[in-house]
Enzyme design. Structure first.
Site, PDB file in Angstrom:
ATOM      1  N   GLY A   1     -37.823   7.473 -26.996  1.00 55.06           N
ATOM      2  CA  GLY A   1     -38.562   6.582 -27.973  1.00 55.06           C
ATOM      3  C   GLY A   1     -39.533   5.869 -27.414  1.00 55.06           C
ATOM      4  O   GLY A   1     -40.835   5.760 -28.129  1.00 55.06           O
TER       5      GLY A   1
ATOM      6  N   MET B   1     -41.016   3.387 -23.493  1.00 54.02           N
ATOM      7  CA  MET B   1     -40.887   3.106 -22.173  1.00 54.02           C
ATOM      8  C   MET B   1     -41.407   1.768 -22.145  1.00 54.02           C
ATOM      9  O   MET B   1     -42.549   1.570 -22.070  1.00 54.02           O
ATOM     10  CB  MET B   1     -41.380   4.274 -21.256  1.00 54.02           C
ATOM     11  CG  MET B   1     -41.477   3.972 -19.843  1.00 54.02           C
ATOM     12  SD  MET B   1     -39.463   4.054 -19.393  1.00 54.02           S
ATOM     13  CE  MET B   1     -39.540   2.964 -17.913  1.00 54.02           C
ATOM     14  N   GLU B   2     -40.589   1.082 -21.248  1.00 50.83           N
ATOM     15  CA  GLU B   2     -40.891  -0.388 -20.968  1.00 50.83           C
ATOM     16  C   GLU B   2     -41.655  -0.649 -19.557  1.00 50.83           C
ATOM     17  O   GLU B   2     -41.747  -1.845 -19.296  1.00 50.83           O
ATOM     18  CB  GLU B   2     -39.539  -1.150 -20.739  1.00 50.83           C
ATOM     19  CG  GLU B   2     -38.758  -0.794 -19.296  1.00 50.83           C
ATOM     20  CD  GLU B   2     -37.793   0.240 -19.495  1.00 50.83           C
ATOM     21  OE1 GLU B   2     -37.798   1.145 -20.549  1.00 50.83           O
ATOM     22  OE2 GLU B   2     -36.614   0.203 -18.873  1.00 50.83           O
ATOM     23  N   ASN B   3     -42.564   0.211 -19.224  1.00 49.70           N
ATOM     24  CA  ASN B   3     -43.516  -0.045 -18.115  1.00 49.70           C
ATOM     25  C   ASN B   3     -44.077  -1.404 -18.175  1.00 49.70           C
ATOM     26  O   ASN B   3     -44.400  -1.880 -19.337  1.00 49.70           O
ATOM     27  CB  ASN B   3     -44.594   0.813 -17.917  1.00 49.70           C
ATOM     28  CG  ASN B   3     -44.262   2.453 -18.317  1.00 49.70           C
ATOM     29  OD1 ASN B   3     -43.419   2.890 -17.899  1.00 49.70           O
ATOM     30  ND2 ASN B   3     -44.819   2.912 -19.683  1.00 49.70           N
TER      31      ASN B   3
ATOM     32  N   HIS C   1     -36.901  -4.084 -28.150  1.00 54.44           N
ATOM     33  CA  HIS C   1     -36.213  -3.261 -26.924  1.00 54.44           C
ATOM     34  C   HIS C   1     -37.083  -3.434 -25.807  1.00 54.44           C
ATOM     35  O   HIS C   1     -36.633  -3.976 -24.715  1.00 54.44           O
ATOM     36  CB  HIS C   1     -35.482  -2.255 -27.211  1.00 54.44           C
ATOM     37  CG  HIS C   1     -34.646  -1.447 -26.336  1.00 54.44           C
ATOM     38  ND1 HIS C   1     -33.616  -1.500 -26.058  1.00 54.44           N
ATOM     39  CD2 HIS C   1     -35.179  -0.547 -25.069  1.00 54.44           C
ATOM     40  CE1 HIS C   1     -32.933  -0.684 -24.861  1.00 54.44           C
ATOM     41  NE2 HIS C   1     -33.895  -0.409 -24.648  1.00 54.44           N
ATOM     42  N   GLU C   2     -38.291  -2.776 -25.957  1.00 55.83           N
ATOM     43  CA  GLU C   2     -38.984  -2.380 -24.624  1.00 55.83           C
ATOM     44  C   GLU C   2     -39.456  -3.832 -24.292  1.00 55.83           C
ATOM     45  O   GLU C   2     -39.443  -4.015 -23.121  1.00 55.83           O
ATOM     46  CB  GLU C   2     -40.190  -1.528 -25.093  1.00 55.83           C
ATOM     47  CG  GLU C   2     -39.884  -0.229 -25.498  1.00 55.83           C
ATOM     48  CD  GLU C   2     -38.591   0.518 -24.700  1.00 55.83           C
ATOM     49  OE1 GLU C   2     -38.596   0.308 -23.721  1.00 55.83           O
ATOM     50  OE2 GLU C   2     -37.870   1.375 -25.585  1.00 55.83           O
TER      51      GLU C   2
ATOM     52  N   HIS D   1     -36.967  -5.743 -22.236  1.00 58.95           N
ATOM     53  CA  HIS D   1     -36.759  -5.156 -21.045  1.00 58.95           C
ATOM     54  C   HIS D   1     -37.577  -6.117 -19.835  1.00 58.95           C
ATOM     55  O   HIS D   1     -37.389  -5.806 -18.835  1.00 58.95           O
ATOM     56  CB  HIS D   1     -37.179  -3.838 -20.831  1.00 58.95           C
ATOM     57  CG  HIS D   1     -36.303  -2.752 -21.079  1.00 58.95           C
ATOM     58  ND1 HIS D   1     -34.944  -2.768 -20.372  1.00 58.95           N
ATOM     59  CD2 HIS D   1     -36.091  -1.486 -21.789  1.00 58.95           C
ATOM     60  CE1 HIS D   1     -34.000  -1.601 -20.743  1.00 58.95           C
ATOM     61  NE2 HIS D   1     -34.761  -0.850 -21.661  1.00 58.95           N
TER      62      HIS D   1
ATOM     63  N   GLU E   1     -29.555  -1.157 -19.774  1.00 61.54           N
ATOM     64  CA  GLU E   1     -29.972  -0.677 -20.824  1.00 61.54           C
ATOM     65  C   GLU E   1     -28.833  -1.258 -21.938  1.00 61.54           C
ATOM     66  O   GLU E   1     -29.220  -1.288 -23.160  1.00 61.54           O
ATOM     67  CB  GLU E   1     -29.704   0.743 -20.907  1.00 61.54           C
ATOM     68  CG  GLU E   1     -30.942   1.726 -20.187  1.00 61.54           C
ATOM     69  CD  GLU E   1     -32.149   1.374 -20.706  1.00 61.54           C
ATOM     70  OE1 GLU E   1     -32.424   0.588 -21.710  1.00 61.54           O
ATOM     71  OE2 GLU E   1     -33.287   1.717 -20.344  1.00 61.54           O
TER      72      GLU E   1
HETATM   73  N1  B3K Z   1     -35.881   3.191 -20.253  1.00 62.74           N
HETATM   74  C1  B3K Z   1     -36.395   4.167 -21.186  1.00 62.74           C
HETATM   75  C2  B3K Z   1     -35.640   5.456 -21.266  1.00 62.74           C
HETATM   76  C3  B3K Z   1     -36.124   6.419 -19.972  1.00 62.74           C
HETATM   77  C4  B3K Z   1     -35.496   7.811 -20.219  1.00 62.74           C
HETATM   78  C5  B3K Z   1     -35.813   8.879 -19.126  1.00 62.74           C
HETATM   79  N2  B3K Z   1     -35.048   9.997 -19.247  1.00 62.74           N
HETATM   80  C6  B3K Z   1     -36.634   3.497 -22.428  1.00 62.74           C
HETATM   81  C7  B3K Z   1     -35.613   2.619 -22.968  1.00 62.74           C
HETATM   82  O1  B3K Z   1     -34.331   2.660 -22.872  1.00 62.74           O
HETATM   83  O2  B3K Z   1     -36.070   1.536 -23.171  1.00 62.74           O
HETATM   84 ZN    ZN Z   2     -34.016   0.744 -22.729  1.00 61.26          ZN
END
Ligand code: B3K
Ligand code: ZN
Length: 881
Positions: A268, A270-272, A304-305, A308, A327
């Site tokens: 979906g 990614m929270e970089n 959600h992101e 994080h 998570e």
């Molecule tokens: N942390 C990512 C998911 C990464 C999955 C890697 N296979 C997205 C999320 O949960 O916010």
């Molecule tokens: Zn997450």
């Protein structure tokens, strides 16, 4: 692609690293086929190191082109570089030294979409869980926190935009058409949160002023020409930022927050840190292209992101076994956010439906694992419903146990105590023990023990003694490698509903600890006696779904009907009706299996009509209540010897029975709910659309229903209504002129919009019946489909495998073969997405023997293939075990 080595990683083998990397400098010279990456690492000996241990850096498919220590080239005899690691046997015997590692990678050939890759000519990265090692050699584990400075160099024409984590520092021209930018992220972070994006993108911008008055520049980057489609995402972002300040006291911490939408993405989003990368499906929306469900998903995933940033980034995981630490907690937070933004009751019911649809079958099948697993072969296979959704339920239970105030104190302590650390589940539980003085050791089994606990309840009333008695027994079924289970601490919220529909007070209670409307089950069996109860109440149990359990209550049917009409807890009211429907459907499917016609109680059919027309209930709630349990839900509740065709027949029969008896009231209600113009994506409007579309589904199920659905399709002014009508037409009247026409019209209109065409693929892939296999096969060649794009694969094959019970489970096994073939074809280019697809087989042992054998054969064809990826081998072997 990494082929399987059979290596298993175990929690008990965790050791702190011998070396740390406090500072990381990265230079990228971007070019699609040959990108040079120069990593300048400050390496320090850690307290864990004894003597002068070798330095072993992780790699994956890397080619080393240069290596220097403290500015000097290293003699080739002093190191060993392979594609998957770099070993320096005797690093300098000093507290700290500088390592320069240069590697070469080819983003344009990266089809796995892990590491640095290209999506629509944009460079982007995905590093969680172990993608950073596909960029450079590194200690690629989440407990290595480093401060990153990143310099990106690229051709200006190809990539005018250069982004990385943190704050922008400088940028400039390099001559001959190239330019550069430097980014610095002051917050130490694990490598999985590293991100880089470079390309030519459009954007929208906004500002956010934090609670303490800091200015944050917000930007959402999208494909050029799609800028307007990002406004809802931006709005959701600002609402998320405010909510996290108000509800959790969490402020944003950088000068900028960037979101980039890309079209090729394995999941979906990614929270970089400071640079979230999103699947464009969860950013782009307007009424013409997105459904209400899409809007709700965008809101939830943006939140959600963003959340994080504190739960995941500022406090991260010590190792990947602790994945639920970030998570489960962040899902809990996004659930609460959506509940506050929308309707809490409706949101809770939707959450429980999702949990039951995804997590329960996982927990009840061969892939079951604890919320905090103890072993894995491929960590990417543990981004599961158990870690995410059950993980969220466990956090919710902590709040139920402690109450809102102590829960917030515990969260505050967690942020205070662990900010800047890589933490564990034990650390998380400890803060709640510390603020509450409670012992959470029995409760912690929710993290450590797999399987869905079952709670069986018997009720009795003694009029003479004025006692109401609940006999409650818990059991946890065995799961793979855990045959004996320990007793859990289960918080069971409840109410005793009296004849007037109100909760009855009781004078005393005995047999279990009961606090604030919650019975705490800790033993195998509790006999809970409520005294001062003159009349027999209906027991409303597991209110708000206070514990993620299965439940069997021996309660009189009249009590169930009573709760479905009167329970003051909206979840339990829905649940009572849902249970009545499920029971009826199970009985009808047994009859269908035996060739008998279905019969349904008049009271059930009438109740559906009463709920539909009950103006005291929100439309969204009524829509949810009217939506019959899905075929997979019914199958799960039956448990063994499943015949999906019989279940389908039963569900059809109940739909038609409800539609036939309520035809007039449904039609009137439907007519009163006209399309609202102008469109608004808010929850109340979405709820009215949901009710109208649910009514359409019933009315169109009647033999003469196609014209109504066709007119709904033609007059639709938004995608929610249009897609709903297309689904109804092509599922309820497949092959009819109306269905054929609507599919063609939709195709012609949206041909150039891949995300909208995914809906067209999904609707066809879920067409019930034996014809779906050939339909899906033919769509593999349609221009709207591409095996290289995960969204397309999930739309067509994923939907077929998990959202089409009669198609996937075709008795001759053709559906299983189609999915097995796709898994094998896909895994060469994208093992992660292929492995996810393979989990569709996880409930195969619950099928009737004929289908079981066909499913097993398909699984065996996958496992017999040579050179299988770790991802797919892990899933298939556990599924077959
Ligand atoms: N942390 C990512 C998911 C990464 C999955 C890697 N296979 C997205 C999320 O949960 O916010
Ligand atoms: Zn997450």
């Amino acid at each position: 692609m990494r082929t399987d080595t059979g290596q298993v990683f175990r929690l008990e083998d965790y050791r702190a690293s011998d070396y740390l990397i406090p500072l990381t400098g990265l230079t990228f010279r971007l070019s699609p086929g040959r990108t040079v990456v120069i990593a300048e690492l400050t390496i320090e000996r850690s307290d864990a190191a004894r003597g002068n241990p070798p330095l072993i850096l992780d790699g994956d498919g890397l080619k080393l082109t240069r290596l220097k220590i403290d500015g000097k080239s290293v003699d080739p005899s002093a190191y060993e570089a392979s594609s998957d690691r770099l070993v320096i046997a005797e690093p300098p015997n000093a507290e700290r030294f500088q390592l320069l590692v240069e590697t070469e990678i080819a983003p344009s050939q990266n089809t796995e979409l892990m590491g640095l890759y290209r999506s629509n000519d944009v460079y982007c990265t995905q590093c969680e869980a172990e993608g950073f090692r596909r960029i450079t050699y590194f200690l690629d584990r989440p407990d290595i926190l480093s401060v990153y400075t990143v310099r990106i160099e690229a051709e200006r024409a190809e990539a005018p935009l250069l982004l990385a984590n943190g704050n922008p520092m400088e940028s400039g021209d390099l001559g001959s058409g190239r330019h550069f930018a430097v980014w610095h992220d002051p917050f130490p972070k694990p490598s999985y949160l590293f991100a880089l994006v470079a390309g030519d993108l459009g954007h929208i911008e906004d500002r956010f002023v934090t609670a303490s008055g800091r200015q944050v520049a917000l930007t959402v980057y999208v494909e050029r020409g799609k800028e307007k489609l990002a406004t809802y995402a931006m709005d959701a972002l600002k609402r998320s930022m405010r909510w996290d300040e108000e509800m959790f006291g969490r402020e944003y911490d950088l000068e900028v927050f960037n979101i980039v939408a890309v079209s090729d993405f394995n999941m979906g989003a990614m929270e970089n840190k400071g640079l979230n990368v999103f699947n464009d499906k969860y950013v782009l929306a307007n009424e013409e292209t997105a459904t209400d469900a899409d809007f709700a998903n965008i809101e939830a995933i943006i939140a959600h992101e963003y959340f994080h940033n504190w739960t995941g980034n500022r406090i991260t995981c010590r190792d990947w076994f602790q994945l639920c630490l970030k998570e489960g907690l962040t899902v809990y937070r996004d659930h609460e956010f959506s509940a506050d933004q929308r309707s809490r009751a409706v949101k809770r019911i939707a959450e429980v439906r999702t949990l039951r649809a995804h997590q329960f079958p996982e927990d009840q099948g061969p892939l079951a694992h604890p919320v905090r697993p103890r072993r894995y072969r491929e960590i990417n296979n543990f981004y599961t419903a158990t870690v995410y959704e059950k993980g969220s339920e466990v956090v919710r239970m902590i709040r139920t146990l402690l109450g809102a105030e102590q829960f917030r104190q515990g969260m505050d302590l967690y942020f205070e105590r662990h900010d800047g650390q890589a933490a564990t589940i034990e650390d998380f539980l400890k803060v709640f023990e510390d603020v509450s003085g409670r012992d959470l050791s029995q409760f912690s089994l929710w993290y450590h023990q797999a399987g869905t606990p079952n709670v069986a309840v018997k009720t009795a009333h003694n009029a003479a003694t004025q006692e109401f008695i609940l006999e409650i027994e818990q059991s946890v079924p065995p799961t793979p490698s855990e045959s004996r289970k320990r007793l859990m601490h289960i918080p069971l919220a409840f109410g005793l509903v009296g004849p007037d529909g109100k909760d009855m007070p009781y004078s005393d209670v005995d047999g279990a600890n009961v606090e604030n409307g919650v019975i705490h089950l800790r033993k195998r069996r509790h006999v809970v006696r409520f005294s001062g109860i003159a009349q027999r109440p209906a027991a409303s149990l597991n209110r708000g779904f206070s514990a993620p359990i299965t439940f069997s209550v021996a309660q009189r049917p009249e009590n169930q009907f009573f709760l479905a009409r009167h329970d003051s807890d909206p979840f339990c009211r829905w649940e009572a009706f849902n249970a009545l429907q499920t029971e009826a459907l199970i009985a009808a499917s047994r009859n269908a299996f035996g060739g008998k016609a279905a019969e349904f109680k008049g009271e059930l059919v009438e109740l559906a009509g009463a709920i539909a027309g009950d103006e005291t209930l929100e439309p969204a709630y009524r829509a949810l209540a009217l939506t019959l349990p899905g075929e997979a839900d019914i199958a799960r509740d039956i448990g063994t010897n499943i015949d999906p065709d019989a279940i389908f027949a039963a569900r059809e029969a109940l739909t038609i029975a409800i539609a036939t008896s309520n035809r007039e009231s449904f039609s009137a209600l439907y007519a009163g709910l006209r399309t609202e113009v102008p469109f608004s994506p808010d929850a109340a409007s979405a709820g009215r659309r949901a009710l109208r579309n649910t009514l359409l589904d019933f009315l169109a199920a009647l033999r003469d229903g196609a014209p109504l659905a066709a007119s709904h399709f033609k007059t639709a002014t938004n995608m929610t209504d249009r897609a709903a009508a297309l689904r109804v037409l092509s599922h309820r009247h497949p092959g009819s002129p109306e269905a054929v026409d609507a599919l063609a019209t939709f195709d012609a209109r949206y041909r150039s919009d891949a995300l909208v065409m995914d809906k067209w693929l999904m609707i066809q892939a879920s067409t019930p019946g034996p014809g779906a296999v050939d339909l899906v096969r033919s769509l593999l060649d349609h221009p709207a489909f591409s095996m290289a794009n995960p969204n397309r694969v999930r739309a067509l094959i994923g939907t077929f495998a998990t959202g089409n019970q009669t198609g996937f489970h075709r008795p001759d096994g053709a559906g299983y073969r189609l999915v097995a073939e796709t898994v094998l074809a896909l895994e060469k280019q994208n093992p992660q997405v292929a492995a996810r697809l393979a989990t569709a087989f996880r409930s195969w042992r619950a099928l009737e023997p004929g289908r079981q054998e066909k499913a097993r054969e398909a699984l065996l064809t996958i496992s017999a293939a040579s050179g299988l990826s770790t991802d797919v081998r892990d899933i298939v072997e556990r599924t077959l075990a």
